[in-house]
Scaffold this motif. Sequence first.
Motif, short mmCIF file in Angstrom:
data_model
loop_
_atom_site.label_atom_id
_atom_site.label_comp_id
_atom_site.label_asym_id
_atom_site.label_seq_id
_atom_site.Cartn_x
_atom_site.Cartn_y
_atom_site.Cartn_z
N PHE A 146 0.88 -1.20 0.03
CA PHE A 146 -0.03 0.19 0.14
C PHE A 146 0.75 1.22 0.05
CE2 PHE A 146 -2.92 -3.12 1.42
CZ PHE A 146 -4.16 -2.75 0.74
N PRO A 151 -5.74 2.99 -3.29
CA PRO A 151 -7.10 2.47 -3.11
C PRO A 151 -7.49 1.49 -2.58
CG PRO A 151 -6.46 2.04 -5.39
CD PRO A 151 -5.35 2.65 -4.81
N THR A 152 -8.49 1.07 -2.16
CA THR A 152 -8.95 -0.31 -1.30
C THR A 152 -8.55 -1.47 -2.16
OG1 THR A 152 -10.95 0.83 -0.23
CG2 THR A 152 -10.98 -1.49 -0.73
N GLN A 153 -7.78 -2.52 -2.02
CA GLN A 153 -7.70 -3.54 -2.68
C GLN A 153 -8.34 -4.67 -1.94
OE1 GLN A 153 -3.35 -4.06 -3.59
NE2 GLN A 153 -3.01 -2.27 -2.37
N ASN A 154 -8.89 -5.58 -2.71
CA ASN A 154 -9.33 -6.98 -2.22
C ASN A 154 -8.59 -8.17 -2.33
OD1 ASN A 154 -11.85 -5.38 -1.63
ND2 ASN A 154 -12.54 -5.57 -3.68
N PHE A 183 -6.08 -0.97 9.12
CA PHE A 183 -6.92 -1.33 7.91
C PHE A 183 -8.37 -1.32 8.59
CE2 PHE A 183 -2.90 -2.89 6.56
CZ PHE A 183 -2.96 -2.68 5.26
N ASN A 184 -9.19 -0.63 7.69
CA ASN A 184 -10.73 -0.42 8.28
C ASN A 184 -11.35 -1.84 8.44
OD1 ASN A 184 -10.35 2.43 8.21
ND2 ASN A 184 -11.15 2.61 6.05
N PRO A 203 -12.24 -6.97 1.92
CA PRO A 203 -11.71 -5.48 1.66
C PRO A 203 -10.64 -5.14 2.29
CG PRO A 203 -13.80 -5.34 2.63
CD PRO A 203 -13.73 -6.71 2.54
N LEU A 204 -9.59 -4.40 1.66
CA LEU A 204 -8.43 -3.80 2.61
C LEU A 204 -8.25 -2.53 2.28
CD1 LEU A 204 -6.06 -6.84 1.68
CD2 LEU A 204 -7.09 -6.41 3.93
N THR A 205 -8.71 -1.51 3.17
CA THR A 205 -8.54 -0.23 3.12
C THR A 205 -7.59 0.40 4.09
OG1 THR A 205 -10.75 -0.21 1.91
CG2 THR A 205 -9.73 1.90 2.58
N GLN A 207 -6.73 3.01 6.91
CA GLN A 207 -7.53 3.82 7.71
C GLN A 207 -7.29 5.26 7.22
OE1 GLN A 207 -6.75 3.40 11.63
NE2 GLN A 207 -7.27 1.25 11.85
#
Length: 969
Positions: A146, A151-154, A183-184, A203-205, A207
Amino acid sequence: MTTKYIRNLLLTLNLLLLTACSLDAELFEKIKSTSEASTDLSLKISDLPTNVPESFPYYGQVQVTGLSSGLSSFSTPTLSLQDSTCPGLSINADGWISGVLDKVSGESCEFKVKVTQGSVSVVSDVISLGVQNSLQLTLSQENFSFDSGAPTQNTVLNLSAPAPFATYLDYSIYSANSESSLFNGMNTGKILVPAGATSVVIPLTLQAGLSLSSAEHQTIQLNSGMSGLKPKIELVIPLEFTGGAPAQFFQDINVSDTHICAISDGKLYCWGNNDKYRLGLGAGDLDNRTKPVRVGTSTTWQKVALSSEGTCGLNGGKLYCWGRNDSGRSATGSNVPSEVTEPTQVGGNSDWQDLTGGTHFSCGIRSGELYCWGYNQFGQLATGDILTKYSPTRVGASSTWQKISAGGSHVCGLDSGKLYCWGAGPRLQLGNNASVTRQQSVLQVGASASWQDVVAGNDHTCGINAGKLYCWGDNYSGQLGLGAAEAGNIIGAISQVGTASDWESLAAGGNHTCGIRNGGDLYCWGAVSYQSGVWEPTRIGTDSTWSKISTSYYMTCGINNGSVLCWAHDESTINYIGLGEDRAEIAHKPHRVGLSTTWSLPSAGYGHSCAINAGRLYCWGDNSSFQLGQNDNGSLASIIVPQQVGNSKAWQKIASGGGHTCGIKEGELYCWGLNVGFDFGGGGPPPPPPPPGGGGFMPMNVSPVSQVPTRVGASKAWTAIAAGSGQLCGINGGKMYCWGQNSDGQMAADPSTVPLVEEPTQVGTSDKWHAVGISSYHSCGIDDGKLYCWGYGDDGELGDGNNTSSHTPVRVGSDSDWTAVVAGNLHTCGIRSGQLYCWGGSYQGALGTGSMVDASTPQRVGVSSSWTEIASGFENSAVCGIDGGKLFCWGSDGWGQQGNGSAFTGAEVVPIQLGTSTNWQKVSVGERNVCAVNAGKLFCWGGNNNGQSALPPTPGAADPTTPTLITGF
């Protein structure tokens, strides 16, 4: 009548009482007295799952109907499992039955559900569960990076078959630096898997507003869902994410086998091994550095050159040297001082232009004149003799030298475009196609006057002539780049390598070579990073911005787009390339393991560690003998992230030994790994089955190894277990038992007749043993407050005043208030009435008394009377203990066991406090590492060569055998 209705009624009644205070008490009692008669409790259990995949968390809900219609609802219904043979399952107030069954495929179990309201109870029929084959879980992607603003990665969690029921898979987070999830939504510890699902999107986003002070590496490790090793998600967040200052721009770099120096904008930085003051950090500072440290404050450094244990550099045209000074390495004019602690000017000249360092000597150019100094056995100083030179000595009369390069024991240089070599030449490295023991004067190589660069390796040489690459000398590992046909040969002729004519610069190491061509493309060949067989120049990566390269026998560093990148060629040098103290083989300060706050008991072994967390057992590190207890299809790979052992949450004790591990749950003893009495070398295939009768810590009818925990005997009264490299002792119903290798009587049997105790054998007849500690050579235990030791005793470790061994327990003194004991390599320590005592061999300060003198009787350590814990490695001299919640360590620091943040500070002869915390609870010392619990948090440090300190790799440095960014300047 529903529970909600009853609770509302009660709330209404309470409000009436509080507001009007006029409710008729007699009527109230009458309502209560009639309520029990209208109860018709029943359970709906038909929808409960009955087939459960192994290790798949069970979830099913019992529905309760017919609750009391009277005021007995003052008594909330309670639910419980009755007559359960399903370990791991529990039921909550809402009727949810959940947990991970501690059963394997093919087994079954059963239970009943009981609901009670007031004085009325209902028990269901028997509910039977069958355990099926495990599902297989995989991730569509496991590794993520990251960058800033990513952006968010899945990633997708895939199941090998539809989920038989809805459930939650639990996971743990392990982090390099942070103490929370970055991560959120990834702080719940659970992932929902709907019934019938064959895949779940995760989902990996990052914070929002995240700010990091250093690069981060987080691992999300699944703990349930399938048997064997579970998948994990690796999340890398580079330091650049913080938007901090850009990396410095470097102009020069040079490496030896153990230390590195680089120059950025005139500032000098060095790191690596600092023995003999080779880093130049000043008197008294001999600490190794695993991250770059600035040398002095000057901003006019121009060039640096390293020898094996020393360094020289050019600063404002002046020559400075430091480090080891025997054989005149630091050019002080003599062997005095023996070590130069910081950069010290050599002479008064300020016209030095070039510099190079060999094994124990150096050469340099000033005003076109060549000078050499130091060791000269092979004529490498080109002074016509083999005498050591203690100050720069001029070579010949020429004043047009342009370039100089020193190898192991030979030197090559360029003078007016002509190539010259001298020194040792037994491998034809001098370019004259002749084997020469020593060449004591400069020797021209060929007649060309268009040489542009030359580098001398250990026993080979390469140069650039008119843009073309030529090499000669030893080609054992392919370092000449001439292709597989010439592999292993010695080449005396000046041989062109390939056909390219755009070579720009070179660097030669022990058995490999690197070069830059085509405006910044990097190529290497030979023994490149742990391997031989790169027989011709091979491009490294795709960058075209390399400007400088330097190699030694075991390391390579270069400058790429102004940044320093390094990589190691051997395990012994990984910690010197600048990846930080918390990296690779050694963690020099406590590193938090995961984010949990419910750890209770750590156990560090020879190359692996284990710990108990809320009754669950986790192990990590070396798995060469299956000592991690994983049902992982025979994998022997080391594991850096803690792995849950089985599904039980009832573990009480754990002991990590050499190639084996043992633990106690619900009073039962289990062991796994390599069986006592067999080869502990590890790494290869399991040893052959034992002879009939077997022996050791596990049932031996099949194999001397057990991949998963195997029960030892039928007793349910085990309370303590301790492990050595090939030994075990435990307490069962107050009785002491020992078994395993008995070379010195450490298993309480005569070693002349019983070299191997093949099964748990009682020591004496007492049933009042309550503590045990063993090393690989002697054992100790506490019997009703009295301390006894047995086994090897030549260094006084048995504590009875006699430096002799004994296979029968001998009493230590006459005191009867001992509470704890630990057996180390050649020493023993114990606690009585809160006071700490140590005795035996004082090697590396293991006794902690401030003395290096052995002691055959207990010697008090300090004056405190609040010691509660003591720990030592079973084959080393590192010791740690807890005194009033404070953690102290002393003795050996060969693997960073002191945890003080510095590399190899040497032995400590008295306890040194680690940090300032007063919340330490438990500590365990292994062969190379230490693990301890502080307020429920687990920390490990020291050796990490097998991952036993659970230290994740530094972001961007996951593979130190490839060019890796060095930060921290």
